[in-house]
Design a protein around this motif. Sequence first.
Motif, mmCIF file in Angstrom:
data_model
loop_
_atom_site.group_PDB
_atom_site.id
_atom_site.type_symbol
_atom_site.label_atom_id
_atom_site.label_comp_id
_atom_site.label_asym_id
_atom_site.label_seq_id
_atom_site.Cartn_x
_atom_site.Cartn_y
_atom_site.Cartn_z
ATOM 1 N N ILE A 278 -27.763 -23.327 61.848
ATOM 2 C CA ILE A 278 -28.830 -23.310 62.842
ATOM 3 C C ILE A 278 -29.272 -21.889 63.180
ATOM 4 O O ILE A 278 -30.455 -21.609 63.354
ATOM 5 C CB ILE A 278 -28.389 -24.039 64.131
ATOM 6 N N ARG A 279 -28.310 -20.952 63.279
ATOM 7 C CA ARG A 279 -28.659 -19.602 63.714
ATOM 8 C C ARG A 279 -27.968 -18.588 62.801
ATOM 9 O O ARG A 279 -26.854 -18.137 63.088
ATOM 10 C CB ARG A 279 -28.240 -19.402 65.176
ATOM 11 N N LEU A 280 -28.640 -18.231 61.710
ATOM 12 C CA LEU A 280 -28.080 -17.314 60.722
ATOM 13 C C LEU A 280 -28.755 -15.943 60.808
ATOM 14 O O LEU A 280 -29.862 -15.806 61.324
ATOM 15 C CB LEU A 280 -28.267 -17.870 59.308
ATOM 16 N N HIS A 281 -28.093 -14.936 60.256
ATOM 17 C CA HIS A 281 -28.706 -13.613 60.150
ATOM 18 C C HIS A 281 -29.762 -13.573 59.042
ATOM 19 O O HIS A 281 -30.678 -12.756 59.080
ATOM 20 C CB HIS A 281 -27.643 -12.548 59.847
ATOM 21 N N GLN A 282 -29.618 -14.441 58.054
ATOM 22 C CA GLN A 282 -30.570 -14.515 56.939
ATOM 23 C C GLN A 282 -30.905 -15.972 56.682
ATOM 24 O O GLN A 282 -30.023 -16.813 56.543
ATOM 25 C CB GLN A 282 -29.954 -13.903 55.674
ATOM 26 N N PHE A 283 -32.193 -16.275 56.632
ATOM 27 C CA PHE A 283 -32.635 -17.640 56.363
ATOM 28 C C PHE A 283 -34.011 -17.585 55.717
ATOM 29 O O PHE A 283 -34.679 -16.549 55.738
ATOM 30 C CB PHE A 283 -32.680 -18.474 57.650
ATOM 31 N N ASN A 284 -34.435 -18.689 55.148
ATOM 32 C CA ASN A 284 -35.737 -18.755 54.493
ATOM 33 C C ASN A 284 -36.728 -19.524 55.354
ATOM 34 O O ASN A 284 -36.361 -20.468 56.060
ATOM 35 C CB ASN A 284 -35.622 -19.426 53.121
ATOM 36 N N LYS A 285 -37.977 -19.124 55.267
ATOM 37 C CA LYS A 285 -39.010 -19.779 56.080
ATOM 38 C C LYS A 285 -40.346 -19.729 55.354
ATOM 39 O O LYS A 285 -40.671 -18.747 54.696
ATOM 40 C CB LYS A 285 -39.119 -19.085 57.446
ATOM 41 N N VAL A 286 -41.101 -20.795 55.478
ATOM 42 C CA VAL A 286 -42.492 -20.806 55.035
ATOM 43 C C VAL A 286 -43.349 -20.568 56.270
ATOM 44 O O VAL A 286 -43.345 -21.376 57.196
ATOM 45 C CB VAL A 286 -42.871 -22.133 54.355
ATOM 46 N N GLU A 287 -44.029 -19.427 56.299
ATOM 47 C CA GLU A 287 -44.808 -19.020 57.467
ATOM 48 C C GLU A 287 -46.290 -19.292 57.248
ATOM 49 O O GLU A 287 -46.797 -19.236 56.123
ATOM 50 C CB GLU A 287 -44.588 -17.525 57.732
ATOM 51 N N LEU A 288 -46.985 -19.590 58.342
ATOM 52 C CA LEU A 288 -48.429 -19.777 58.340
ATOM 53 C C LEU A 288 -49.046 -18.732 59.258
ATOM 54 O O LEU A 288 -48.592 -18.554 60.389
ATOM 55 C CB LEU A 288 -48.804 -21.173 58.842
ATOM 56 N N VAL A 289 -50.077 -18.041 58.793
ATOM 57 C CA VAL A 289 -50.790 -17.055 59.612
ATOM 58 C C VAL A 289 -52.283 -17.285 59.455
ATOM 59 O O VAL A 289 -52.780 -17.476 58.342
ATOM 60 C CB VAL A 289 -50.422 -15.607 59.210
ATOM 61 N N HIS A 388 -58.749 -12.467 66.319
ATOM 62 C CA HIS A 388 -57.699 -13.186 67.032
ATOM 63 C C HIS A 388 -56.720 -13.719 65.986
ATOM 64 O O HIS A 388 -57.128 -14.105 64.888
ATOM 65 C CB HIS A 388 -58.286 -14.327 67.858
ATOM 66 N N THR A 389 -55.437 -13.731 66.319
ATOM 67 C CA THR A 389 -54.411 -14.084 65.335
ATOM 68 C C THR A 389 -53.573 -15.273 65.800
ATOM 69 O O THR A 389 -53.408 -15.518 66.999
ATOM 70 C CB THR A 389 -53.469 -12.898 65.066
ATOM 71 N N LEU A 390 -53.051 -15.999 64.813
ATOM 72 C CA LEU A 390 -52.136 -17.113 65.063
ATOM 73 C C LEU A 390 -51.015 -17.067 64.037
ATOM 74 O O LEU A 390 -51.198 -16.565 62.918
ATOM 75 C CB LEU A 390 -52.840 -18.465 64.956
ATOM 76 N N ASN A 391 -49.874 -17.608 64.400
ATOM 77 C CA ASN A 391 -48.769 -17.726 63.450
ATOM 78 C C ASN A 391 -47.955 -18.962 63.766
ATOM 79 O O ASN A 391 -47.912 -19.435 64.908
ATOM 80 C CB ASN A 391 -47.887 -16.471 63.480
ATOM 81 N N GLY A 392 -47.315 -19.491 62.733
ATOM 82 C CA GLY A 392 -46.473 -20.675 62.917
ATOM 83 C C GLY A 392 -45.575 -20.896 61.715
ATOM 84 O O GLY A 392 -45.843 -20.392 60.624
ATOM 85 N N SER A 393 -44.521 -21.649 61.916
ATOM 86 C CA SER A 393 -43.604 -21.976 60.825
ATOM 87 C C SER A 393 -44.053 -23.270 60.179
ATOM 88 O O SER A 393 -44.294 -24.259 60.873
ATOM 89 C CB SER A 393 -42.170 -22.149 61.352
ATOM 90 N N GLY A 394 -44.087 -23.243 58.846
ATOM 91 C CA GLY A 394 -44.546 -24.453 58.192
ATOM 92 C C GLY A 394 -43.667 -25.004 57.086
ATOM 93 O O GLY A 394 -44.226 -25.445 56.119
ATOM 94 N N LEU A 395 -42.322 -24.956 57.146
ATOM 95 C CA LEU A 395 -41.436 -24.865 58.303
ATOM 96 C C LEU A 395 -40.315 -23.856 58.044
ATOM 97 O O LEU A 395 -40.268 -23.257 56.974
ATOM 98 C CB LEU A 395 -40.781 -26.236 58.566
ATOM 99 N N ALA A 396 -39.378 -23.756 58.998
ATOM 100 C CA ALA A 396 -38.130 -23.041 58.759
ATOM 101 C C ALA A 396 -37.332 -23.849 57.738
ATOM 102 O O ALA A 396 -36.920 -24.973 58.013
ATOM 103 C CB ALA A 396 -37.347 -22.885 60.057
ATOM 104 N N VAL A 397 -37.148 -23.277 56.533
ATOM 105 C CA VAL A 397 -36.580 -24.057 55.420
ATOM 106 C C VAL A 397 -35.125 -24.431 55.691
ATOM 107 O O VAL A 397 -34.710 -25.578 55.466
ATOM 108 C CB VAL A 397 -36.696 -23.270 54.098
ATOM 109 N N GLY A 398 -34.338 -23.468 56.188
ATOM 110 C CA GLY A 398 -32.929 -23.750 56.440
ATOM 111 C C GLY A 398 -32.731 -24.859 57.451
ATOM 112 O O GLY A 398 -31.896 -25.759 57.267
#
Length: 432
Positions: A278-289, A388-398
């Motif tokens: 759940i809470r790692l120092h290193q993880f993978n994520k697909v980000e949306l901006v 104007h900017t937006l960001n979101g996780s699409g998703l946190a893979v881990g």
Amino acid sequence: MFDIRAIRENPDAFRTAWNRRKPGLGDAVDDILAHGTALRKALTDKQDAESVRNANSKLIGQAKAKGDEAEFERLRAVVAEAKDTIEAAGEQEDEARKLLDEILLGLPNLPLADVPEGEDEAGNVAEKHWSTPRGFNFEPKDHSDLGEALGLMDFETAAKMSGSRFVLLRGALSRLERALASFMLDVQTGEHGYEETTPPFLVRSDAMVGTGQLPKFGEDSFRTTDDMWLIATSEIPLTNSVRESILDARALPKRMTAHTPCFRSEAGSAGRDTKGMIRLHQFNKVELVSIVRDEEEGLAELERMTVCAETILERLELPYRRMLLCTGDMGFGARKTYDLEVWLPSQDTYREISSCSYCGDFQARRMNARWRPEASEDNPKPKPEFVHTLNGSGLAVGRTLVAVLENYQQEDGSIAVPKVLQPYLGGLEVIK
């Protein structure tokens, strides 16, 4: 960075908005106005002294040519005094600007009026529930117990190499994580119009300042010996890809996605989620901006982005809820945020798996990222405006892997593979 002129013209609006974030935070307005006044005075004193110096410097030559020694010496004294004033005013300007920047860079974004007020997650509002959590006829296991029993999730070996809060995945679980990332990217690029991007994983300090990680949250990230930073999220390089630029109106909205590792020191999280992934120092994520023109477009984009993230959870058939975050639980750079929380059977609760935020022009001002409206008869040379900017996780893979393991677990400890992922795994239906 905030527009100090706007603060000066409407201080009570800023004071009220920051106090909604945290009581007393709005008191910073008084310091901002004081340092702003000092800065303007220093600039005025400097400009006046420069005018005196320039005007009298010309007269010195004339006095010398006439042989007027007394006037020559008087003018030299006036110029010398002006130079001293310029130097002193310059120092005052630098000090006032430094103090002002320190305050402005350390203040969070202003919440929108429809964001509920609250101190912490208890003030968040559930806006949507999707699907009903599965009922088990056996006691559901934690994802780490499931993974270790399969021999495919190894925290002990990872700790020998890297310490706590790291994991080593093997075999089918490693493939499953890769399948999840590929599936997310395929949906976000193929169906939702995001441009796949491969950004740097190391950035300079000014990039961190641009998206709001610095100067306030340096301890949450990892810093290299040559003053570079490992990205805590690909929001940082994706958003900074438009820094110090003026975008054509026809290029907006600009939508980007990236699958990257993310590195976080997890400062201040001692004792929280120490077991598992759940809470790692290193993880993978697909980000949306997303980069858009203004608030109207930004708020519409926030709803769109959130649905893009929800689509992944729904295709995976994972129960979730959408939470509207309150003022005290929103991220530093956000004006409005939706969290998506996925159901974890072992914890009998929902846990965050995506956070989608509208940031207004908060990051754009720090990055000097602008766009130029199209010319018209009334305005043939329109001035650039901040994006104007937006960001979101699409998703946190881990965390998605965690949710799949727990929600698809079988009584014998095996894991059923979600139907949408089976083609990515060569038709594999069950991980044993």
